[in-house]
Write an enzyme that holds these catalytic residues in place. Structure first.
Site, PDB file in Angstrom:
ATOM      1  N   HIS A  95       0.839  -1.197   0.000  1.00 14.42           N
ATOM      2  CA  HIS A  95       0.000   0.000   0.000  1.00 14.42           C
ATOM      3  C   HIS A  95       0.877   1.251   0.000  1.00 14.42           C
ATOM      4  CE1 HIS A  95      -2.880   3.042   1.340  1.00 14.42           C
ATOM      5  NE2 HIS A  95      -3.828   2.224   0.916  1.00 14.42           N
ATOM      6  N   GLU A 168      -4.386   1.791  -7.001  1.00  9.66           N
ATOM      7  CA  GLU A 168      -4.787   2.864  -6.099  1.00  9.66           C
ATOM      8  C   GLU A 168      -3.914   4.086  -6.358  1.00  9.66           C
ATOM      9  OE1 GLU A 168      -6.707   1.163  -2.179  1.00  9.66           O
ATOM     10  OE2 GLU A 168      -4.536   0.961  -2.118  1.00  9.66           O
TER      11      GLU A 168
END
Length: 267
Positions: A95, A168
């Site tokens: 992430h 993302e």
């Protein structure tokens, strides 16, 4: 194909709050759409108990990070063996918050992805460009580099092991994030899927994450190149999550039979 729709709690929810979420989700399992694979990623302190509550349901449960080694002098880390001991299904890797604040690199993401596959965990590998990289026209090159680094170490041992990618864009994440348009996201997904298939020789689902909400989830999932949604704060209440799941099902009803981008674009 199955559409993946899930959420990570990040550093939110006490054990009791996470269990309340899980119990409500388990109660809703009879109403699930078999075309949608649901998943939740709680904090480390809650994963074992959340998995216990959801064991008899169709919901998959994951962790937010892990080390690539099975054991050793790695203070504060969690190994893949520990995640398997909790009977988890998947693990989120790479992430952008891990990359920015904790020194995660393309190399370590690749090591972790390979370790996850060795231990029967599905890696959910997060990739995405920064606002500066997008404005400089380097988004596709950055995404290619991240995908290649993440999958380079697994190409010979992955076989048919499930792997997920989550696009993302860094500029779309968080309370001040600006959601990517459906067209922009779909174009990035198409390129990501092609790179992944060129490495593994098979399709890899690509989920979109970045300010997904009830207002944009249907348009996003209606794009043929978007294979699922990775939701943040809009799904941190179980009612919000169930609402988005219902909207996704409605969008699938309106669309033609789905194929992944990589299935359509490459032989």
């Amino acid at each position: 194909m199955v559409v993946w729709v899930g959420t990570s709690f990040k550093m939110n929810k006490t054990l009791e709050e996470a269990l309340a979420f899980a119990r409500r989700l388990a109660d809703a399992d009879l109403e699930r759409d078999p075309r949608v694979q649901r998943f939740v990623i709680p904090s480390f302190t809650a994963v074992r108990e959340v998995k216990r509550v959801l064991t008899e349901s169709s919901v998959k449960v994951g962790a937010q990070n892990m080390h690539w080694e099975d054991a050793g002098a790695w203070t504060g880390e969690i190994s893949p063996l520990m995640l398997k001991d909790c009977r988890l299904d998947l693990v989120e890797l790479g992430h952008s918050e891990r990359r920015e604040h904790f020194g995660e690199t393309d190399e370590t993401v690749g090591l972790k992805a390979a370790a996850a596959i060795r231990h029967g965990l599905t890696p959910l590998i997060c990739i995405g460009e920064t606002l500066q990289e997008r404005n400089e026209g380097r988004a596709d090159a950055v995404l290619r580099r991240q995908v290649e680094a993440a999958l380079r170490g697994v190409d010979t041992e992955a076989g048919e092991a499930p792997i997920l990618l989550a696009y993302e864009p860094v500029w779309a994440i968080g309370v001040n994030g600006i959601p990517a348009t459906a067209d922009y996201a779909s174009e990035r997904h198409r390129g990501i899927a092609e790179v992944a298939k060129s490495i593994l020789g098979r399709p890899v689902p690509v989920l979109y994450g970045g300010s997904v909400n009830p207002g944009n989830c249907e348009e996003l999932i209606g794009q043929p190149d978007i294979d699922g949604l990775f939701i943040g704060r809009s799904a941190w209440s179980v009612e919000g999550y169930l609402d988005i799941l219902a909207r996704v099902s409605a969008a699938i009803d309106r669309s033609s039979p789905r194929q992944t981008a990589s299935e359509r674009k490459l032989p």
